[in-house]
Design an enzyme around this catalytic site. Structure first.
Site, short mmCIF file in Angstrom:
data_model
loop_
_atom_site.label_atom_id
_atom_site.label_comp_id
_atom_site.label_asym_id
_atom_site.label_seq_id
_atom_site.Cartn_x
_atom_site.Cartn_y
_atom_site.Cartn_z
N PHE A 133 27.03 2.62 -37.19
CA PHE A 133 26.22 2.66 -35.97
C PHE A 133 26.54 1.42 -35.14
CE2 PHE A 133 22.13 1.50 -33.87
CZ PHE A 133 21.82 2.68 -33.21
N LEU A 135 25.70 -0.76 -32.19
CA LEU A 135 24.81 -1.19 -31.11
C LEU A 135 24.87 -2.70 -30.91
CD1 LEU A 135 22.59 -0.52 -29.03
CD2 LEU A 135 20.90 -0.85 -30.87
N TRP A 168 28.01 -7.22 -36.72
CA TRP A 168 27.00 -6.99 -37.77
C TRP A 168 26.82 -5.49 -38.02
CZ3 TRP A 168 26.76 -10.96 -40.52
CH2 TRP A 168 26.62 -12.25 -40.01
N LEU A 251 16.90 3.71 -34.28
CA LEU A 251 16.37 2.56 -35.01
C LEU A 251 14.97 2.83 -35.54
CD1 LEU A 251 17.65 -0.32 -32.71
CD2 LEU A 251 18.39 0.15 -35.05
N ARG A 255 14.03 2.17 -39.32
CA ARG A 255 12.97 1.21 -39.65
C ARG A 255 11.91 1.83 -40.53
NH1 ARG A 255 12.85 -0.62 -33.36
NH2 ARG A 255 14.48 -2.22 -33.46
N GLU A 375 17.55 -4.83 -37.67
CA GLU A 375 16.85 -3.67 -37.11
C GLU A 375 15.48 -4.05 -36.54
OE1 GLU A 375 17.26 0.11 -38.91
OE2 GLU A 375 19.05 -0.48 -40.02
#
Length: 396
Positions: A133, A135, A168, A251, A255, A375
């Site tokens: 992912f 972002l 990351w 997200l 989460r 996150e």
């Protein structure tokens, strides 16, 4: 709750369905049998147990809550219980399954075309394809709207050319595909809008260097996504979402799983601290017979119980379609904070042995320092809840 030598005075088994209890027990048994024997070695050497990925698929851990395409179709509570058991072993293992499920498969399933779903989801559910992912960027973490990665369409109805760098990124060095978010100027619009693209391994100009030197999440693969004039077919654009809603909704899914998973790390450190202090003798008495030790055990035990109830309550709300993003912020924020404090307390209860790999607590502690930040940092979730309570934004 899976049978353990450690007692819990607050047991949620009677609040679960038979399928949920069986799922929890199966995930627990899998973790003890297949992950536990080698996880400390993987952490020490900085490697991820890639050989287990197909088994994650067989267990239904990949795309757990999705319907069709070979996915397990678990309800949100059953999914949360599997997250507990994966993070009981290691946060990096839970992270792999969270990213695959919530951050890659979920947006393809929710925002993708039928062709995209048929092409990618069955292989991802089996663990034959690994996703990541894209972002976070070097200069855009808590403020994703400031991302610099951009996509330019090659004429009306043409392919997209992506440029930028993501940082990351869990799984990127081993990923076959990534859901990458970039700003693009759509035809007829003066302002750029954030869109999601499925970027595939082998596309010219794409590289995914691994991030080295981590002292946390060492049994997880982390890297970058570097996009240098990467041509992405228009068929790889996710058509079902525009703007920040796209990545932020992903997200929220992830989460939710973190809020459950952190409980597994807290359970493991509590159970290890209890066993250790029952066995360790000082001044001719077990450490567990001292008042201060019992106080610490009680605090750990009680906080885990409250965290379980919070997760279960929000899980039932999610099942009914009523769970809000700010409630997910509460779950992630409170349970991760609790788990991190539990690991710190448990580490101190083992004295010098608490830093040794063979006792596993320091590994959880180091991992949870990352979970506390990624996150959505603890502070950002605090401000999100504060804004919900007051109607006033403290972000800027």
């Amino acid at each position: 709750m899976p049978a353990e030598a450690t007692p819990y005075l607050l047991n949620i088994d009677h609040l679960l369905t038979e399928d949920e209890r069986l799922t929890w027990e199966a995930a627990h048994d899998f973790g003890q049998r297949r992950i536990a024997p080698s996880i400390e070695q993987h952490y020490e050497h900085g490697t991820f147990p890639k050989e287990l990925i197909p088994e994650f698929g067989e267990m239904g851990f990949l795309g757990s809550t999705l319907e069709g395409y070979g996915c397990a179709g678990m309800n949100p509570v059953a999914y949360g219980l599997t997250m507990i058991e994966l993070e009981r072993q290691d946060s990096g293992i839970r992270s792999f399954c969270s990213v695959q499920s919530a951050l890659v498969m979920w947006p393809i399933h929710t925002y993708g075309t039928d062709a995209q779903k048929e092409r990618f989801l069955p292989g991802m559910a089996k663990g034959e394809l690994v996703g990541c992912f894209g972002l976070t960027e070097p200069n855009a973490g808590s403020d994703p709207a400031s991302m610099r990665t951009h996509a330019k369409q090659d004429g009306p109805g043409g392919d997209f050319v992506l440029n930028g760098q993501k940082f990351w990124i869990t799984n990127s060095p081993i990923a076959d595909l990534g859901v990458v978010w970039a700003k693009t100027l759509e035809h007829g619009s003066d302002a750029p809008v954030i869109r999601g693209f499925i970027v595939e391994r082998g596309m010219k100009g794409l590289s995914t260097p691994e991030t080295k030197g981590k002292l946390s999440m060492r049994a997880s693969v982390t890297g970058e996504i570097v996009l240098d004039e990467v041509r992405v077919p228009k068929e790889n654009l996710l058509p079902g979402v525009h703007g920040l809603k796209g990545p932020l909704s992903c997200l929220t899914q992830a989460r939710y799983g973190i809020g459950w998973g952190a409980l597994g790390a807290a359970m493991d450190v509590y159970e290890r601290a209890r066993r250790y202090t029952m066995d360790r003798v000082q001044f001719d008495r077990p450490l567990a017979s001292f008042q201060l030790t019992q106080q610490k055990l009680v605090e750990l035990h009680n906080e885990i119980g409250k965290g379980l109830l919070l997760a279960l309550h929000f899980g039932r709300l999610k099942q009914e379609g009523k769970l809000t993003p700010v409630q997910v912020s509460m779950l992630k924020r409170d349970n991760v904070r609790m788990a991190l404090e539990a690991a710190r307390t448990a580490r101190s209860m083992l004295g010098g042995n608490g830093i040794m790999g063979e006792f596993h607590i320091m590994r959880h502690l180091c991992n949870l320092e990352t979970v506390f930040t990624y996150e959505g940092t603890h502070e950002v979730h605090t401000l999100a809840i504060g804004r919900a309570l007051t109607g006033l934004s403290a972000f800027s």
